[in-house]
Design an enzyme around this catalytic site. Structure first.
Site, PDB file in Angstrom:
ATOM      1  N   ASP A 402      54.833  53.855  34.203  1.00 45.69           N
ATOM      2  CA  ASP A 402      54.802  52.759  34.685  1.00 45.69           C
ATOM      3  C   ASP A 402      55.967  51.985  35.054  1.00 45.69           C
ATOM      4  O   ASP A 402      57.185  52.678  34.457  1.00 45.69           O
ATOM      5  CB  ASP A 402      53.949  52.027  33.596  1.00 45.69           C
ATOM      6  CG  ASP A 402      53.650  50.493  33.844  1.00 45.69           C
ATOM      7  OD1 ASP A 402      53.392  50.136  34.893  1.00 45.69           O
ATOM      8  OD2 ASP A 402      53.941  49.574  33.025  1.00 45.69           O
ATOM      9  N   GLU A 650      55.276  34.130  32.605  1.00 48.08           N
ATOM     10  CA  GLU A 650      55.005  32.608  32.359  1.00 48.08           C
ATOM     11  C   GLU A 650      55.999  32.156  31.595  1.00 48.08           C
ATOM     12  O   GLU A 650      56.427  30.728  32.059  1.00 48.08           O
ATOM     13  CB  GLU A 650      53.622  32.497  31.556  1.00 48.08           C
ATOM     14  CG  GLU A 650      52.295  32.708  32.236  1.00 48.08           C
ATOM     15  CD  GLU A 650      51.256  32.373  31.597  1.00 48.08           C
ATOM     16  OE1 GLU A 650      51.135  32.140  30.573  1.00 48.08           O
ATOM     17  OE2 GLU A 650      50.184  32.097  32.289  1.00 48.08           O
ATOM     18  N   PHE A 692      43.933  33.873  34.036  1.00 47.03           N
ATOM     19  CA  PHE A 692      44.290  34.829  34.931  1.00 47.03           C
ATOM     20  C   PHE A 692      43.335  36.152  34.616  1.00 47.03           C
ATOM     21  O   PHE A 692      42.983  36.404  33.616  1.00 47.03           O
ATOM     22  CB  PHE A 692      45.907  35.054  34.595  1.00 47.03           C
ATOM     23  CG  PHE A 692      46.337  36.655  35.307  1.00 47.03           C
ATOM     24  CD1 PHE A 692      46.970  36.371  36.814  1.00 47.03           C
ATOM     25  CD2 PHE A 692      46.238  38.009  34.681  1.00 47.03           C
ATOM     26  CE1 PHE A 692      47.385  37.447  37.413  1.00 47.03           C
ATOM     27  CE2 PHE A 692      46.693  38.765  35.642  1.00 47.03           C
ATOM     28  CZ  PHE A 692      47.247  38.540  36.725  1.00 47.03           C
ATOM     29  N   ILE A 899      53.414  55.342  48.591  1.00 41.11           N
ATOM     30  CA  ILE A 899      51.968  55.040  48.933  1.00 41.11           C
ATOM     31  C   ILE A 899      51.641  53.885  48.309  1.00 41.11           C
ATOM     32  O   ILE A 899      51.902  53.526  46.993  1.00 41.11           O
ATOM     33  CB  ILE A 899      51.151  56.392  48.549  1.00 41.11           C
ATOM     34  CG1 ILE A 899      49.879  56.166  49.381  1.00 41.11           C
ATOM     35  CG2 ILE A 899      51.146  56.415  47.089  1.00 41.11           C
ATOM     36  CD1 ILE A 899      49.131  57.676  49.420  1.00 41.11           C
ATOM     37  N   GLY A 901      48.368  51.234  47.203  1.00 41.99           N
ATOM     38  CA  GLY A 901      47.119  51.266  46.365  1.00 41.99           C
ATOM     39  C   GLY A 901      45.724  51.782  47.391  1.00 41.99           C
ATOM     40  O   GLY A 901      44.956  52.487  47.318  1.00 41.99           O
ATOM     41  N   THR A 903      45.917  52.761  50.620  1.00 38.33           N
ATOM     42  CA  THR A 903      46.312  54.319  51.086  1.00 38.33           C
ATOM     43  C   THR A 903      45.655  55.232  50.056  1.00 38.33           C
ATOM     44  O   THR A 903      45.030  56.178  50.160  1.00 38.33           O
ATOM     45  CB  THR A 903      47.490  54.414  51.649  1.00 38.33           C
ATOM     46  OG1 THR A 903      47.829  53.251  52.447  1.00 38.33           O
ATOM     47  CG2 THR A 903      47.679  55.748  52.650  1.00 38.33           C
ATOM     48  N   ASN A 959      47.004  47.896  31.244  1.00 43.43           N
ATOM     49  CA  ASN A 959      46.881  48.421  32.439  1.00 43.43           C
ATOM     50  C   ASN A 959      47.245  50.032  32.520  1.00 43.43           C
ATOM     51  O   ASN A 959      46.716  50.653  33.481  1.00 43.43           O
ATOM     52  CB  ASN A 959      47.279  47.879  33.758  1.00 43.43           C
ATOM     53  CG  ASN A 959      48.895  47.683  33.559  1.00 43.43           C
ATOM     54  OD1 ASN A 959      49.543  48.038  32.650  1.00 43.43           O
ATOM     55  ND2 ASN A 959      49.260  47.469  34.721  1.00 43.43           N
TER      56      ASN A 959
END
Lengths: 1278, 368
Positions: A402, A650, A692, A899, A901, A903, A959
């Site tokens: 990440d 934030e 959010f 690349i 997302g 594609t 994520n």
């Protein structure tokens, strides 16, 4: 009749349970409901697996689920069948009893630890309302029941999931710290259920007679649905913000009272509590293959013995030594088959599984204790959550990382912004950040402290952490009490590291423009010059207002009591004045300012210095007073405001706003208090927060504008989304956005919308409907939010710096040199991603960049083909050119695929998969930007499954969880974004740089240790078992053994069981320093795999040879003599033991005193045992009574002559081959070893040359926001 | 502003070290010990031609002399072996071997002449050897009751089930029970020296001292302690099926009768291999002047009781002197010499390899 009715009620209650949960106060009169309450689980927790009674059956049952134990029991049972019995039955149960009891003891101990922790927690006290005594009494946690009222004070830990009914805070909020739950140390705000009597007045449980209906316990921490029905019949929706979660801590609130809705194991905390993960390592999979081969070998040996026995019997006619001559040869052969299975049982190295577990525990122990993996600042060690994949660390071929929080610090600092199409470069700010960077490089050791240190804020940190009690309930996550102490006592550094606070140096130009707002003198001149239009000024104001309020930041000021902090101060001006001002502001602001606005500027230090001189004679007396007040409070309030945000972005934005004097002072459920330059403190009524979410990629607040009174929507979000939604975005802004992204800044767009009144009313209705619905509320809320967030007016954009973590470029380079392909999967924009890739040396200046962005599947297919061709051409042309460079440096110019997302979505589809894979295989690195969590895991899965390689995923946020779980090895970085990643990971580290030591050293070691240990173990068993097999040829394949059965059983269980463990835990085939200095060794060890099928067979062959020697040397020495069966076995056993131990000495790369001690003890235990046995055992161990055998044998020189010859002959080939191999084909590992021994000066000189040639052309700056980095360096294709 | 921030940072760093709670803190920092950091001083044996070749030379230099010594010792041992199974028609024991069964009561005797071509100087050990006799068969080995043999009276009357089917005979417990005892070797061998003057003189054979001391004194005991009346002690038991006499009539000497009869003890120690010998008698050396067994003609007189033809076994009588390393066995000496020579040879090869390649590696360049 009554009981029937009661039964019926109970039944209906149970039925009711399945859908919804109804909670009423415990003191309810209603019989039915109180029965219902009793159905809910109490608050007592029991995480232990066993009770005293259930231990034996349950533990046995669990253990028998393992194949190994079943096999053991089968063998033991087989031995009770008289015709096949090989040893005395009682001897054959020893192995299984030993294995079972070792495991059982381990289980008991673990369970006891859990029990102790449970006990501790269950006995904690809390104040529970007692309806008979009409007061709060101390009760143990375990006695708390659903429906109880619990009163908690500040810093107390919440005993169960409760609905917040009362808070001493007049706004009806309280703050909780969820660190025990998810590791996030920021405060979260919880609100009292709306519609309850006035807060601040003491809450009386008797008067509460509402009925709460909520969903059944679920493990989703952020979800809680239900409603409360007051006696009046009014229903009010409940949300997760009304729920206090078990094991969180109350902060900044004096007293709260809640009603328990979930208790004990039904609380969200307990439902989220999952044990360690079980992953099966790659090596173990291959090991199972080899075990299968061992089974085949065993069956072959047993079969040949069976056939041999049959044939042998057939040729005999009534011999005198034949005990039972009735059985036919075939049947006898069949019996012998099973006998041999018992005799040769150790060929299947069942105890290997136990040994592997022990070895891995030892390896984990050393990894856990490594100083290099310890982070001083966070005081955190590496956490090893998966205990059985240590060796996979040494096999990694692909690393998926990440970006945010993993490569970078995830400490956001406001860097620059653009408002109304005008760029404010904040050069001073940038310079400061760079200086900071230089300092960091100078004082590398302190770098983290420096970064987390927040100028002028450390005092407040300290006071804050002192305020916080150090009681922690980390034990709830079933960690040991010791761990708990350590965690709790280190709240301070953790807190410190969490809040990212950086002073932002305001841009002078922007300050000047802001000053216009309040200073009439400047305004007039500027207005005339036309530099700053009215519109722009209002944009700027709105921009900063949005920065300050469009968030969910929690404001706290530690020096003050919560009450003081939350006290809403009256605005500086009367309402009348504000209205007046607003009208002038919107129509003719400057004239209004001229007459009314007091110049309350408290922006930058520079301007502050000159503030006193700017006294306006027109200022009203009230204004002077206000000014003075603000000046007074400036010292304490301003500097002591603490912002704790859900995301670091934030916090960064709020701090940026604060630097421009737009200070968010405090927040309540209904309003926000904001200081605005020139306007003073304004209460902004907060109408809605549209939080959010990752789908919308934005958040909004709906407020009533303090000046205009209009309903205003402020939206903050990812530029891609906002730019689409915004009406007529400025071209200039887009340019700025692009340039920010190029600099590696995170960009956010700020927009606003003033909805028409009717429009708002319509929306409001829908929104309320959505809020109060129980079913699919999320979807409705999402749709509602999307309806509002349209036709936005773009105010401006911000660029936030997220600096690289220390030593990230070095680590990446090291990993790449180690042959690991590094992929970066990020949700960020392409430009940002590329820039970070440059900064962390994933991308070099001479690399060729391939970008793949396309809108359709066909385009994607074509593009992939095209890129593939290009890469092929490129490779062709490059090979000649770079062949030389490559050999020396390794960091050759390569292709980097970027690349996005969309594609990626096409590329991951079935038809294009193979093309994509082929392309990526040829690329040095791949960067996937704008990828969703799902895509991340898909990519990892694709690579893992299609290429069959070992993958590692590293990430820090929620994520990354799916990616971490999919990869073979998941690594979580415990950082700023909570603990989800850590909780789902196999290993949790605190810095990216730790990866290099973890993989290169520990991974390498663990792999080679374990592989060698397994081979050694198999060797040991095959070698020993074959001795017994060879003997069958001389005893008519009858299953006889030439050893006492105790010695036979103990040989594996005791005499030779510890050395392999030590070998597997302590051996170091290469020193750590060498491994770190030469990452290539990682790959070398990886390609010249230690544990390959070849090695297995070579080992088995060697074992065969050694056993042949070990059997036949004594055989020839004793052939035809009067040697007895046990006397014959004695030298065989002894030399086998010594061969096995010495074999390990040859195989070990390092020998420490521990090795020597264990080897000596193992040998000693054998001699001690057999000698004692042969002296003391007069009639024990009947058929093979060893009395006098060993003592006699060991007193004869022949015994030693045989042993020495056997040992030398057995070990000679391996010794010779090792020496020859090491001399003629020294492996890379060995070369480096020799390097270590070389003349130090010569060596360092050579190393220097070598590193120089390596780092050639890699001299890119470390800093991510270095403006000198231009992607144009690389050719951008497509 | 910058200055103040520096101070704050320093302070911050200080806090991190000392902690807010003062000295009560326990840091999670791992201990910096050699063990925990895996920095224990270690010996790193890297096996290369250079390092192992001294070992090869040393092994060679030690093994060859040992081998020669062993070989010479073995060669000095005198051994004579005679097969008296009676397989051939010409063999004197042919008749005995033909009409034999375990139950025959009439003893069959045969006489075998042999010639010793060299005198046996020291004590001579007389063995009987059996071939193709699997005393190590799993079921056979187990078929005994150690408690009974140890003099346990309870086991005497209730033999262990391991002895089945030789535990009871005609409802009486068998003593000693089991297949091993049942199949005890029961040939009688006698040696006569054919004096040159034509007369035969019997060579005195010692029957004691042939069993292990521990077996004779610890492991095997007659029931009833030191009761000399063995007949009474073994009352109620029966002899093994194949035996001609009960166990208490094995010898007339009380110290060599019953379970502690040395022939019996020797037989009960099962042989490791199907071809084995067992010590039968010892021919004690008389004095230093006369050899124990002078050169010349001898006669072996066999009372042929033991059937081996059913399993194609062979019976032998062996006369042997022994040395410190046991009986005659050239294998160890040859093996030592061979291994020693091979090691020496390999040492030379390694030396060559070391000179040719060893240095090259040391200078092997990483940057090549």
């Amino acid at each position: 009749m009554y009981s029937f009715e009661r039964l019926f009620r109970l039944h209906s209650g149970k039925e009711h349970l399945q859908k919804k949960r109804i909670v009423v106060p415990h003191s309810t009169e209603d019989e039915e409901l109180s029965e219902l309450l009793k159905l809910y689980k109490g608050n007592k927790i029991r995480t232990t697996k066993y009770s005293l009674l259930s231990f034996l059956p349950k533990n046995l049952f669990e253990q028998l689920h393992r194949f190994a134990n079943v096999y053991f029991i089968f063998l033991a049972a087989l031995n009770f069948v008289p015709v096949v019995e090989a040893f005395q039955p009682e001897i054959s149960v020893i192995p299984i009893i030993l294995v079972l009891s070792v495991t059982a003891v381990k289980d008991i101990w673990e369970d006891y630890c859990r029990f102790k922790v449970d006990h501790l927690i269950n006995r904690l006290l809390c104040h529970v309302y007692c309806s008979t005594q009409k007061t709060y009494v101390d009760k143990c946690w375990m006695d708390v029941r659903v429906g109880d009222f619990v009163r908690l004070s500040c810093n107390e830990i919440i005993p169960a999931d409760m609905l917040l009914l009362y808070s001493s805070d007049p706004r009806g909020v309280c703050y909780i710290e969820t660190a025990n739950l998810d590791g996030e140390t920021n405060l979260k705000q919880r609100e009292v259920v709306s519609g309850l009597p006035l807060q601040g007045v003491e809450f009386t449980p008797e008067s509460f007679c509402s009925r709460i209906e909520c969903e059944n316990p679920k493990n989703d921490l952020s979800r809680f649905r239900g409603y409360i029905e007051h006696s009046s019949g009014v229903r009010i929706g409940l949300q997760s913000s009304n729920l206090l979660l078990r094991s969180c801590t109350i902060r900044n609130t004096e007293t709260v009272i809640g009603i328990v809705v979930y208790a004990g194991h039904e609380t969200k905390a307990m439902m989220n509590n999952s044990g360690p993960r079980y992953k099966r390592s790659q090596l173990e999979k291959r090991l199972n293959m080899d075990i299968l081969w061992c089974v085949v070998l065993l069956i072959i040996m047993c079969l040949s013995a069976a056939i041999g026995h049959g044939l042998w019997l057939k040729n005999l006619k009534d011999p005198v030594f034949q005990v039972d001559d009735e059985t036919s040869p075939a049947l006898a052969g069949f019996y012998v088959f099973w006998t041999m299975i018992i005799v040769l049982q150790v060929l299947i190295p069942i105890s290997l599984y136990v040994s592997i577990e022990v070895v891995k525990l030892g390896q984990i122990y050393f990894i856990h204790n490594d100083l290099a993996l310890y982070n001083e600042q966070l005081d955190s060690r590496i956490q090893c959550r998966a205990l059985n994949i240590t060796e996979d660390l040494g096999q990694i071929q692909y690393l998926f990382s990440d970006k945010t929080g993993t490569l970078t610090e995830n400490k956001m600092v406001f860097r620059r912004c653009s408002i109304y199409g005008v760029e404010y470069p904040h050069e001073e700010n940038g310079r400061r950040l760079e200086v900071y960077e230089a300092e960091k490089n100078e004082a590398a050791g302190q770098s983290v402290t420096l970064k987390s240190g927040c100028s002028g804020k450390s005092l407040s940190y300290r006071s804050l952490s002192c305020n916080r009690s150090s009681v922690s309930l980390h034990t709830l996550t079933a960690e040991s009490a010791e761990e708990d102490d350590q965690v709790s006592s280190h709240v301070q550094p953790r807190t410190n590291a969490f809040c990212s606070r950086m002073e932002v140096v305001p841009d002078p130009q922007l300050v000047r423009k802001l000053k216009l707002l309040c200073s009439p003198v400047v305004h007039l001149s500027d207005c005339s010059s036309g530099n700053t239009s009215t519109l722009e000024l209002s944009y700027i104001t709105d921009f900063f207002l949005a920065l300050a309020i469009c968030n969910t930041v929690v404001v706290s000021s530690p020096s003050q009591s919560p009450h003081e902090a939350s006290e809403i101060r009256t605005p500086l001006k009367s309402l009348e004045e504000i209205k007046q001002m607003f009208q002038r502001f919107s129509f003719s602001p400057f004239s209004a300012l001229t007459s009314h606005s007091p110049p309350q500027i408290e922006d930058s230090p520079q301007s502050r210095a000159s503030r006193d001189t700017k006294t306006n004679p027109d200022m009203a007396g009230q204004g002077v007073e206000n000014l003075n007040r603000e000046m007074d409070s400036d010292g304490d309030t301003h500097s002591e405001l603490l912002y704790e945000a859900e995301s670091p972005d934030e916090a960064a934005l709020v701090h940026a706003a604060q630097a421009y004097c737009c200070t968010l002072r405090c927040r309540t459920a209904e309003s926000l208090l904001v200081d605005l330059p020139g306007l003073g403190s304004l209460a902004v009524p907060l109408l809605h927060i549209l939080p959010f979410d990752s789908n919308r990629k934005r958040m909004s607040v709906v407020v009533r504008h303090p000046l205009t009174g209009q309903v205003v929507v402020y939206t903050k979000g990812a530029d891609s989304v906002i730019m689409d939604l915004a009406e007529t975005p400025k071209e200039q802004t887009q340019k700025h956005l692009d340039s920010y992204a190029r600099e590696g800044l995170r960009t956010l767009c700020i927009a606003k919308k003033v909805p028409l009144l009717e429009e708002y009313d319509v929306w409001l209705k829908d929104q309320l409907l959505a809020e109060s619905s129980i079913e699919n509320r999320e979807e409705l809320l999402l749709a509602s939010a999307e309806r509002l967030e349209t036709n936005l007016t773009l105010l401006g954009t911000t660029g936030i710096v997220d600096r690289l973590q220390e030593e990230v470029p070095e680590t990446i380079e090291t990993l790449q040199r180690a042959g690991i392909k590094v992929w970066v999967l990020t949700g960020d924009k392409q430009e940002t991603a590329i820039n970070i890739a440059y900064a962390c040396k994933l991308l070099h200046a001479n690399d060729q960049l391939l970008t793949a962005n396309c809108g359709s599947k066909n385009a994607c297919a074509a593009l992939l083909e095209e890129l593939k061709l290009e890469v092929q051409c490129g490779e062709g042309s490059m090979t000649d050119l770079t062949a030389r460079v490559e050999s020396s440096s390794g960091s050759v110019a390569g292709f980097i695929l970027v690349i996005d997302g969309r594609t990626l979505n096409w590329a991951l589809q079935e038809e294009l998969k193979s093309n994509f894979l082929e392309l990526t295989c040829r690329c040095k690195a791949v960067i996937c930007c704008r990828s969703t969590p799902l895509q991340k895991s898909q990519v990892v899965q694709l690579i893992r499954d299609q290429l069959g390689v070992m993958t590692l995923a590293v990430g820090d946020g929620a994520n990354d969880v799916s990616m971490i779980q999919v990869a073979d090895v998941g690594i979580g970085i415990s950082g700023q974004e909570g603990m989800q990643a850590v909780m789902s990971s196999d290993f949790a580290i605190s810095r990216f740089k730790h990866l290099s030591k973890l993989l290169l050293v520990h991974g390498h070691w663990c792999y080679s240790r374990l592989a060698n240990m397994i081979l050694y173990f198999i060797y040991k068993n095959v070698m020993y078992v074959n001795l017994l097999f060879w003997y069958q040829f001389f005893c008519g394949f009858s299953g006889s053994v030439m050893t006492n059965s105790w010695v036979l059983i103990f040989f594996n269980l005791i005499f030779t069981s510890i050395p392999p463990l030590i070998y597997g835990i302590l051996d170091q085939d290469t020193p750590a320093d060498t491994l770190m200095e030469q990452p290539e060794l990682y790959q070398a060890a990886h390609t010249s795999k230690v544990y390959v099928p070849n090695m297995f067979w070579i080992t088995v062959l060697d074992a065969f040879y050694q056993s042949l020697v070990c059997f036949f040397v004594p055989y020839f020495a004793f052939a035809g003599s009067d040697v007895g069966e046990l006397s014959f076995g004695s030298p065989i056993n002894t030399s086998a033991l010594l061969i096995i131990l010495l074999h390990q000495v040859i195989e070990s790369k390092t020998l420490t005193w521990i090795h020597i001690l264990v080897l000596v003890l193992s040998g000693g235990s054998y001699f001690g045992f057999v000698l004692l046995f042969s002296v003391l055992c007069v009639t024990c161990s009947p058929p093979t009574n060893p009395l006098g055998v060993e003592t006699l044998q060991m007193s004869q020189p022949l015994f030693y002559i045989i042993c020495i010859l056997t040992i030398v002959m057995a070990l000679l080939p391996r010794l010779l081959l090792r020496a020859l191999h090491n001399t003629l084909h020294p492996s890379a590992v060995l070369k480096s070893d020799q390097m270590d021994r070389m003349n130090a000066g010569k060596y360092s000189r050579r190393m220097l040359c070598w590193t120089r040639s390596h780092s050639r052309g890699n001299r890119l700056s470390v800093c991510a926001d270095n403006a000198g980095l231009e992607p144009s360096v690389a050719e951008v294709v497509s | 502003m910058m200055a103040s921030s520096y101070n704050a940072k320093d302070e911050d760093g200080h806090i991190t070290v000392s902690g807010p709670g003062g000295g009560t803190l326990r840091s999670k920092k791992p201990e910096n010990t050699a063990f925990k950091q895996q920095r224990l001083p270690a010996w790193q044996p890297i096996l290369t031609a250079g390092t192992v070749l001294p070992a090869f030379f040393i092994i060679g230099l030690i093994f060859i002399p040992i081998g020669i010594g062993l070989y010479v010792t073995s060669n000095n041992i005198k051994e004579f072996e005679i097969d008296y199974t009676g397989v051939d028609m010409s063999s004197p024991c042919f008749n005995c071997s033909q009409n034999f069964s375990w139950n025959s009561t009439r003893p069959c005797t045969c006489t075998i002449p042999f010639y010793l071509d060299q005198p046996y100087e020291s004590n001579v050990f007389m063995y009987y050897g059996l071939s193709n006799f699997y005393q190590n068969h799993r079921r056979y080995v187990k078929s005994r009751d150690d408690s009974q043999l140890n003099g346990d009276t309870e086991s005497l009357t209730k033999p262990s089930k391991e002895c089945e089917p030789y535990a009871f005979h005609e409802n009486k417990p068998i003593a000693p029970c089991g297949a091993i005892a049942n199949s005890m070797f029961n040939d009688t061998l006698e040696l006569f020296y054919n004096n040159p003057n034509g007369t035969k003189s019997e060579i005195p054979l010692t029957t004691t001292g042939i069993a292990w001391w521990t077996d004779k004194h610890v492991k095997f005991r007659n029931p009833g302690g030191n009761n000399p009346n063995l007949t009474a002690v073994f009352q109620g038991t029966t002899k093994p099926v194949n035996w001609h006499r009960p166990v208490y009539e094995l010898d007339t000497d009380a110290e060599n009768n019953g379970f502690i009869n040395e022939d019996f003890i020797v037989w009960m120690r099962t042989a490791a291999l199907p071809t084995f010998r067992k010590l039968y008698r010892i021919i004690q050396k008389k004095n230093n002047m006369v050899p124990t067994l002078p050169r010349g003609n001898y006669t072996l007189e066999v009372v042929y009781n033991y059937p081996v033809r059913s399993f194609e076994g062979r019976k032998r009588m062996i006369l042997s002197t022994i040395s410190w390393m046991g009986g005659k066995n050239p294998f160890l000496g040859i093996a030592y010499i061979t291994v020693g020579s091979v090691c020496f040879f390999l040492g030379v090869v390694l030396l060559i390899i070391h000179h040719k390649y060893g240095n090259r590696n040391n200078s092997a360049d990483i940057s090549n």
